[in-house]
Design a protein around this motif. Structure first.
Motif, PDB file in Angstrom:
ATOM      1  N   THR A 227       8.097 -14.232   2.961  1.00  0.00           N
ATOM      2  CA  THR A 227       6.858 -13.794   3.599  1.00  0.00           C
ATOM      3  C   THR A 227       6.442 -12.476   2.968  1.00  0.00           C
ATOM      4  O   THR A 227       7.222 -11.521   2.924  1.00  0.00           O
ATOM      5  N   VAL A 228       5.216 -12.438   2.451  1.00  0.00           N
ATOM      6  CA  VAL A 228       4.732 -11.240   1.776  1.00  0.00           C
ATOM      7  C   VAL A 228       4.481 -10.141   2.804  1.00  0.00           C
ATOM      8  O   VAL A 228       3.804 -10.358   3.808  1.00  0.00           O
TER       9      VAL A 228
ATOM     10  N   PRO B 210       7.659  -7.511  -7.974  1.00  0.00           N
ATOM     11  CA  PRO B 210       6.717  -6.458  -8.353  1.00  0.00           C
ATOM     12  C   PRO B 210       5.272  -6.878  -8.111  1.00  0.00           C
ATOM     13  O   PRO B 210       4.952  -8.069  -8.091  1.00  0.00           O
ATOM     14  N   VAL B 211       4.409  -5.886  -7.933  1.00  0.00           N
ATOM     15  CA  VAL B 211       2.987  -6.126  -7.680  1.00  0.00           C
ATOM     16  C   VAL B 211       2.173  -5.267  -8.638  1.00  0.00           C
ATOM     17  O   VAL B 211       2.504  -4.090  -8.870  1.00  0.00           O
ATOM     18  N   THR B 212       1.129  -5.860  -9.193  1.00  0.00           N
ATOM     19  CA  THR B 212       0.216  -5.114 -10.052  1.00  0.00           C
ATOM     20  C   THR B 212      -1.057  -4.831  -9.274  1.00  0.00           C
ATOM     21  O   THR B 212      -1.736  -5.769  -8.821  1.00  0.00           O
TER      22      THR B 212
ATOM     23  N   THR C 200      -7.919   1.460 -13.623  1.00  0.00           N
ATOM     24  CA  THR C 200      -7.791   1.265 -15.066  1.00  0.00           C
ATOM     25  C   THR C 200      -7.008   2.435 -15.658  1.00  0.00           C
ATOM     26  O   THR C 200      -7.498   3.575 -15.624  1.00  0.00           O
ATOM     27  N   PRO C 201      -5.797   2.164 -16.167  1.00  0.00           N
ATOM     28  CA  PRO C 201      -5.141   0.848 -16.218  1.00  0.00           C
ATOM     29  C   PRO C 201      -4.601   0.434 -14.845  1.00  0.00           C
ATOM     30  O   PRO C 201      -4.507   1.250 -13.935  1.00  0.00           O
ATOM     31  N   ALA C 202      -4.256  -0.837 -14.743  1.00  0.00           N
ATOM     32  CA  ALA C 202      -3.663  -1.336 -13.506  1.00  0.00           C
ATOM     33  C   ALA C 202      -2.330  -0.638 -13.254  1.00  0.00           C
ATOM     34  O   ALA C 202      -1.660  -0.175 -14.183  1.00  0.00           O
TER      35      ALA C 202
ATOM     36  N   ALA D  32      -1.838  -8.363  -7.308  1.00  0.00           N
ATOM     37  CA  ALA D  32      -1.215  -9.672  -7.298  1.00  0.00           C
ATOM     38  C   ALA D  32       0.207  -9.549  -7.798  1.00  0.00           C
ATOM     39  O   ALA D  32       0.620  -8.511  -8.350  1.00  0.00           O
ATOM     40  N   LEU D  33       0.943 -10.632  -7.619  1.00  0.00           N
ATOM     41  CA  LEU D  33       2.321 -10.688  -8.120  1.00  0.00           C
ATOM     42  C   LEU D  33       2.333 -10.417  -9.609  1.00  0.00           C
ATOM     43  O   LEU D  33       1.584 -11.023 -10.375  1.00  0.00           O
TER      44      LEU D  33
END
Length: 200
Positions: free
Chosen positions: A76-77, A118-120, A154-156, A198-199
């Motif tokens: 579960t996120v 990890p998440v970006t 920017t950048p992510a 997102a992932l």
């Protein structure tokens, strides 16, 4: 007492061809040739080997297979946790030609990622601004506003799994109106920051 003798002429002699007329000698067993003995041994060895091979095949055939249903579960996120951080640039009334330094009005925050992946982060949404003026001063809430409802990062920003305190900056997120009153000097401005990604 009178003795009677049977005359020899009255005696009958019987001659029989009986087996007892001469001693019986067992028939000799013909000797077994060495080649025949070797063939017999080979036959026994071959039988043993055959039994051993047969046993091996029987053991190998004792296999069992089965088909069933396995199970897995998705995690579960959990929401990222965004906290305030020290600003890197000060804010002042916006000149007619705009801010010369693009870092003016930068919003700074830290992000915790409680997820096992990890998440970006790629964007940030700027919400309502609240003002905390210096003691004895006043600064109306509407003098500082977001420059845009959403800003691209920017950048992510990569936030590793289970990481805490990862800093993000949103340059030019806020601006102060040119009509801001003097009581806004030294005030602290906070805004609701919602980060999206997102992932990784």
């Amino acid at each position: 007492m009178t003795e009677h003798r049977i005359p020899e002429s009255a005696m009958t002699t019987c001659t029989c061809a009986c087996s007892t007329d001469r001693p019986t000698t067992p028939s000799p067993v013909p000797p077994v040739a060495s080649g025949e003995r070797t063939r017999r041994r080979l036959g026994i060895v071959a039988l043993v080997v055959l039994l051993m091979i047969g046993g091996g095949v029987a053991t190998a055939s004792w296999l069992a297979t089965g088909t069933g249903v396995g199970q897995a579960a998705a995690t579960t996120v959990q929401n990222l946790v965004v906290s305030t951080a020290s600003p890197t640039a000060t804010l002042y009334p916006k000149p007619a030609g705009g801010y010369s330094n693009p870092a003016t009005g930068t919003v700074v925050a830290t992000v915790d990622n409680p997820n096992p992946f990890p998440v970006t982060l790629t964007s940030a949404s700027i919400g309502t601004v609240t003002v905390t003026p210096q003691p004895g001063k006043t600064c109306a809430a509407g003098y500082v506003v977001p420059t845009s409802p959403s800003k691209a990062l920017t950048p992510a920003v990569l936030v590793p799994a289970n990481a805490t305190g990862v800093q993000i900056t949103v340059p030019g997120a806020l601006e102060m109106l040119a009509t801001a009153e003097d009581g806004c000097q030294g005030a602290t401005f906070r805004t609701t920051l919602t980060v999206s990604g997102a992932l990784a």
